[in-house]
Design a protein around this motif. Structure first.
Motif, PDB file in Angstrom:
ATOM      1  N   GLN A  93       0.819  -1.202   0.000  1.00  0.00           N
ATOM      2  CA  GLN A  93       0.000   0.000   0.000  1.00  0.00           C
ATOM      3  C   GLN A  93       0.858   1.260   0.000  1.00  0.00           C
ATOM      4  O   GLN A  93       0.578   2.199  -0.737  1.00  0.00           O
ATOM      5  CB  GLN A  93      -0.957  -0.018   1.199  1.00  0.00           C
ATOM      6  N   ILE A  94       1.927   1.291   0.793  1.00  0.00           N
ATOM      7  CA  ILE A  94       2.788   2.484   0.820  1.00  0.00           C
ATOM      8  C   ILE A  94       3.516   2.637  -0.510  1.00  0.00           C
ATOM      9  O   ILE A  94       3.748   3.749  -0.981  1.00  0.00           O
ATOM     10  CB  ILE A  94       3.752   2.482   2.031  1.00  0.00           C
ATOM     11  N   GLU A  95       3.868   1.507  -1.139  1.00  0.00           N
ATOM     12  CA  GLU A  95       4.465   1.562  -2.476  1.00  0.00           C
ATOM     13  C   GLU A  95       3.506   2.239  -3.453  1.00  0.00           C
ATOM     14  O   GLU A  95       3.905   3.094  -4.244  1.00  0.00           O
ATOM     15  CB  GLU A  95       4.748   0.137  -2.968  1.00  0.00           C
ATOM     16  N   THR A  96       2.245   1.849  -3.390  1.00  0.00           N
ATOM     17  CA  THR A  96       1.224   2.443  -4.249  1.00  0.00           C
ATOM     18  C   THR A  96       1.088   3.930  -3.964  1.00  0.00           C
ATOM     19  O   THR A  96       0.964   4.744  -4.881  1.00  0.00           O
ATOM     20  CB  THR A  96      -0.126   1.727  -4.049  1.00  0.00           C
ATOM     21  N   ILE A  97       1.132   4.300  -2.686  1.00  0.00           N
ATOM     22  CA  ILE A  97       1.029   5.711  -2.314  1.00  0.00           C
ATOM     23  C   ILE A  97       2.171   6.510  -2.927  1.00  0.00           C
ATOM     24  O   ILE A  97       1.951   7.575  -3.509  1.00  0.00           O
ATOM     25  CB  ILE A  97       0.990   5.872  -0.780  1.00  0.00           C
ATOM     26  N   PHE A  98       3.397   6.003  -2.820  1.00  0.00           N
ATOM     27  CA  PHE A  98       4.539   6.727  -3.392  1.00  0.00           C
ATOM     28  C   PHE A  98       4.428   6.810  -4.912  1.00  0.00           C
ATOM     29  O   PHE A  98       4.736   7.849  -5.506  1.00  0.00           O
ATOM     30  CB  PHE A  98       5.866   6.097  -2.972  1.00  0.00           C
ATOM     31  N   ASN A  99       3.989   5.743  -5.553  1.00  0.00           N
ATOM     32  CA  ASN A  99       3.817   5.787  -7.007  1.00  0.00           C
ATOM     33  C   ASN A  99       2.725   6.775  -7.390  1.00  0.00           C
ATOM     34  O   ASN A  99       2.879   7.521  -8.365  1.00  0.00           O
ATOM     35  CB  ASN A  99       3.509   4.388  -7.553  1.00  0.00           C
ATOM     36  N   ASN A 100       1.632   6.801  -6.621  1.00  0.00           N
ATOM     37  CA  ASN A 100       0.561   7.770  -6.892  1.00  0.00           C
ATOM     38  C   ASN A 100       1.053   9.203  -6.679  1.00  0.00           C
ATOM     39  O   ASN A 100       0.745  10.096  -7.471  1.00  0.00           O
ATOM     40  CB  ASN A 100      -0.655   7.494  -6.010  1.00  0.00           C
ATOM     41  N   MET A 101       1.818   9.421  -5.597  1.00  0.00           N
ATOM     42  CA  MET A 101       2.356  10.764  -5.349  1.00  0.00           C
ATOM     43  C   MET A 101       3.262  11.193  -6.487  1.00  0.00           C
ATOM     44  O   MET A 101       3.207  12.338  -6.932  1.00  0.00           O
ATOM     45  CB  MET A 101       3.135  10.804  -4.026  1.00  0.00           C
TER      46      MET A 101
END
Length: 87
Positions: A35-43
């Protein structure tokens, strides 16, 4: 979404979700690291839309629902931090 004010860009409320059709779906339920990986990619994607990048982040605040997830999330955060500082 990002809000740009002069030279500053503000992001808030980033979640570990992705859109599938019209629905917002949680990425890998129970897997904080994914989930945090996805957050960084989204950011990264949002920031690129305003001609900025992860290297421009000066303050990051992460909230967790399970403190035991913090260590695995920190590893992902460090990986993204190394990638941005090596540019």
């Amino acid at each position: 979404m990002a809000v740009k004010a002069g030279k500053l860009v503000f992001l808030a409320g980033q979640l570990g979700v992705e859109f599938i059709g019209d629905k917002r779906m949680i990425v890998a339920p129970g897997n904080a690291e994914r989930q945090i990986e996805t957050i960084f990619n989204n950011m990264r994607s949002v920031l690129e839309g305003v001609d900025a990048g992860l290297e421009d982040i000066c303050w990051l605040q992460i909230f967790v629902t399970d403190i035991d997830d913090r260590l695995s999330m920190d590893q992902v955060r460090r990986r993204f931090s190394r990638a941005r500082s090596s540019k």
